[in-house]
Write a protein that holds these residues in place. Structure first.
Motif, PDB file in Angstrom:
ATOM      1  N   UNK A 106       5.576   4.537   1.538  1.00 54.47           N
ATOM      2  CA  UNK A 106       5.254   5.961   1.392  1.00 54.47           C
ATOM      3  C   UNK A 106       4.371   6.209   0.179  1.00 54.47           C
ATOM      4  N   UNK A 107       3.642   7.298   0.210  1.00 53.61           N
ATOM      5  CA  UNK A 107       2.795   7.631  -0.943  1.00 53.61           C
ATOM      6  C   UNK A 107       3.666   7.927  -2.161  1.00 53.61           C
ATOM      7  N   UNK A 108       3.090   7.736  -3.328  1.00 50.26           N
ATOM      8  CA  UNK A 108       3.794   7.994  -4.575  1.00 50.26           C
ATOM      9  C   UNK A 108       3.479   9.395  -5.076  1.00 50.26           C
ATOM     10  N   UNK A 110       0.864  -1.171   0.000  1.00 51.21           N
ATOM     11  CA  UNK A 110       0.000   0.000   0.000  1.00 51.21           C
ATOM     12  C   UNK A 110       0.903   1.224   0.000  1.00 51.21           C
ATOM     13  N   UNK A 111       0.599   2.173  -0.871  1.00 53.41           N
ATOM     14  CA  UNK A 111       1.441   3.350  -0.993  1.00 53.41           C
ATOM     15  C   UNK A 111       0.771   4.551  -0.345  1.00 53.41           C
ATOM     16  N   UNK A 112       1.096   4.772   0.904  1.00 51.90           N
ATOM     17  CA  UNK A 112       0.625   5.954   1.602  1.00 51.90           C
ATOM     18  C   UNK A 112      -0.530   5.689   2.545  1.00 51.90           C
ATOM     19  N   UNK A 113      -0.388   6.127   3.795  1.00 51.37           N
ATOM     20  CA  UNK A 113      -1.486   6.059   4.764  1.00 51.37           C
ATOM     21  C   UNK A 113      -1.660   7.392   5.476  1.00 51.37           C
ATOM     22  N   UNK A 114      -1.243   8.465   4.780  1.00 52.24           N
ATOM     23  CA  UNK A 114      -1.336   9.798   5.377  1.00 52.24           C
ATOM     24  C   UNK A 114      -2.160  10.757   4.522  1.00 52.24           C
ATOM     25  N   UNK A 115      -3.065  10.198   3.708  1.00 50.24           N
ATOM     26  CA  UNK A 115      -3.973  11.032   2.918  1.00 50.24           C
ATOM     27  C   UNK A 115      -5.126  11.526   3.796  1.00 50.24           C
ATOM     28  N   UNK A 171      -8.216  11.092   4.146  1.00 50.22           N
ATOM     29  CA  UNK A 171      -9.342  10.203   3.847  1.00 50.22           C
ATOM     30  C   UNK A 171      -9.791   9.520   5.130  1.00 50.22           C
ATOM     31  N   UNK A 172     -10.777   8.655   5.024  1.00 54.98           N
ATOM     32  CA  UNK A 172     -11.369   8.020   6.199  1.00 54.98           C
ATOM     33  C   UNK A 172     -10.357   7.228   7.010  1.00 54.98           C
ATOM     34  N   UNK A 173      -9.368   6.606   6.349  1.00 56.44           N
ATOM     35  CA  UNK A 173      -8.375   5.810   7.075  1.00 56.44           C
ATOM     36  C   UNK A 173      -6.947   6.128   6.649  1.00 56.44           C
ATOM     37  N   UNK A 174      -6.764   7.201   5.895  1.00 58.89           N
ATOM     38  CA  UNK A 174      -5.436   7.605   5.487  1.00 58.89           C
ATOM     39  C   UNK A 174      -4.962   7.030   4.169  1.00 58.89           C
ATOM     40  N   UNK A 226     -19.408   5.970 -12.906  1.00 56.31           N
ATOM     41  CA  UNK A 226     -18.869   5.650 -11.594  1.00 56.31           C
ATOM     42  C   UNK A 226     -19.990   5.340 -10.631  1.00 56.31           C
ATOM     43  N   UNK A 227     -19.625   4.962  -9.424  1.00 60.33           N
ATOM     44  CA  UNK A 227     -20.611   4.642  -8.402  1.00 60.33           C
ATOM     45  C   UNK A 227     -21.097   5.873  -7.653  1.00 60.33           C
ATOM     46  N   UNK A 228     -20.313   6.947  -7.719  1.00 64.56           N
ATOM     47  CA  UNK A 228     -20.669   8.132  -6.970  1.00 64.56           C
ATOM     48  C   UNK A 228     -20.201   8.087  -5.522  1.00 64.56           C
ATOM     49  N   UNK A 229     -19.495   7.013  -5.165  1.00 65.01           N
ATOM     50  CA  UNK A 229     -18.889   6.912  -3.844  1.00 65.01           C
ATOM     51  C   UNK A 229     -17.580   6.162  -4.006  1.00 65.01           C
ATOM     52  N   UNK A 230     -16.707   6.287  -3.036  1.00 56.91           N
ATOM     53  CA  UNK A 230     -15.417   5.642  -3.151  1.00 56.91           C
ATOM     54  C   UNK A 230     -15.158   4.661  -2.023  1.00 56.91           C
ATOM     55  N   UNK A 231     -14.157   3.813  -2.245  1.00 58.07           N
ATOM     56  CA  UNK A 231     -13.695   2.872  -1.231  1.00 58.07           C
ATOM     57  C   UNK A 231     -12.195   3.061  -1.076  1.00 58.07           C
ATOM     58  N   UNK A 232     -11.731   3.095   0.167  1.00 61.50           N
ATOM     59  CA  UNK A 232     -10.308   3.244   0.415  1.00 61.50           C
ATOM     60  C   UNK A 232      -9.591   1.930   0.151  1.00 61.50           C
TER      61      UNK A 232
END
Length: 350
Positions: free
Chosen positions: A290-292, A215-220, A222-225, A262-268
């Motif tokens: 780290x995030x890209x 996984x690239x990045x957990x500091x966004x 968003x709901x869980x980063x 699209x679905x109009x909603x997202x998933x992390x």
């Protein structure tokens, strides 16, 4: 009414699902593909022409083989990272190839096209959800090449009476619910099949601690980063292409039209991994990196216009059901779906 449809790039992931749906709807389908990234067996019993959209001769041979009411164009290279490393390849295939396809259509007197486009034309979002009026500022050559083709379609509409519908979709996911075709990329970069491959590896005796899933990045923000993306089942994408073809054939479309899918909603990323765990019953692990550079935290689209004009709504909006269709196909085709996963795709690459 049965129609003659040419599916360019019909041996690839989305194209092969489209071929099956068109056949199920009673249409006569011809597939045109160079098989550089597609699979001959994925087209089933459909009529097949091996050819390259960059070759005018191949295209002329294809159009000489029959009279087509509509062309569907899926023949693009679609790896975001590869497009930054090999932009010449992407401009040659995605832009030059598309222009040669348009010219071959004009020569053959075929003026209806459904174009597989992408939300990568928008670049970094300035507002969510993303609508069709969102600024198009692609941040990679893949998105830029798709945007260029959209511009060409508008010009062809004004100058030549060419009718087209470009469908900008977000992250394609899942497989044919009947298990006839699946997702087979080499290399695989999409999150769901990479996570499922890890579940398959562990379920067949692999050491969970030896995971290749990253996984690239957990500091966004968003709901869980982790990155949030709008996933849409491949069958829902194909049904939108079918509705777009119907609109072209009815004469309701004049010139170039564009719609988000699209679905109009997202998933992390972590929500998708949780869905994989639920569906497979395997407690897969991952590595955090780290995030890209260039990865936006969230990409979620609005498909209101597609609903209002095309009458389209996703029928498989749930992430668990999308994952389940992909898992069933992978279990039935373990050697076809087996890759060495070495990362998670965070940018959309349908």
């Amino acid at each position: 009414m049965s129609r003659d449809i040419l599916v360019v790039g019909g041996a690839g992931y989305i194209g092969s699902h489209m071929v099956r749906m068109l056949a199920d709807a009673g249409h006569r389908v011809t597939v045109f593909d160079n098989l550089c990234r597609g699979h001959r067996d994925a087209v089933g019993d459909a009529r097949f022409i091996e050819g390259d959209i960059r070759s005018s001769g191949d295209l002329q041979r294809g159009f000489a083989s029959g009279r087509f009411d509509v062309v569907m164009h899926f023949a693009a290279f679609a790896y975001v990272g590869e497009s930054t490393q090999q932009p010449a390849l992407y401009y040659d295939n995605n832009v030059t190839g598309s222009l040669r396809l348009l010219e071959a259509m004009r020569e053959a007197g075929v003026n209806r096209l459904v174009f597989s486009s992408t939300c990568a034309t928008y670049g970094d979002p300035v507002e969510l959800p993303i609508t069709e009026s969102h600024p198009q500022r692609p941040v990679n050559p893949y998105g830029a090449t798709k945007m260029m083709v959209e511009h060409a379609l508008r010009d062809y509409g004004r100058a030549y009476g060419f009718d087209s519908i470009a469908l900008r979709y977000f992250n394609a996911a899942g497989c044919d619910p009947q298990g006839r075709v699946g997702e087979r990329h080499f290399p695989e970069t999409h999150l769901i099949p990479l996570a499922l491959e890890e579940a398959l590896r562990v379920s067949t005796g692999g050491d969970p601690a030896s995971t290749g899933l990253s996984i690239y990045g957990n500091d966004f923000d968003t709901v869980d980063g982790t990155c949030v993306r709008d996933y849409i089942h491949v069958d829902d994408l194909c049904r939108a292409h079918l509705l777009a073809a119907d609109r072209l054939l009815s004469g309701a479309c004049r010139g170039a039209e564009t719609y988000n899918l699209g679905n109009g909603r997202g998933f992390s990323v972590l929500e998708v991994i949780a869905a994989v765990r639920r569906v497979t019953g395997v407690d897969i692990r991952y590595r955090m990196g780290p995030r890209r550079v260039g990865d936006p935290g969230g990409l979620v689209g609005s498909a209101v216009s597609a609903g209002e004009v095309l009458g389209w709504q996703p029928r498989i909006p749930g992430i668990d059901e999308m994952v389940a269709t992909a898992w069933r196909w992978m279990l039935a085709n373990p050697t076809r779906g087996a890759h060495v996963g070495n990362g998670v795709a965070s940018m959309p690459a349908p």
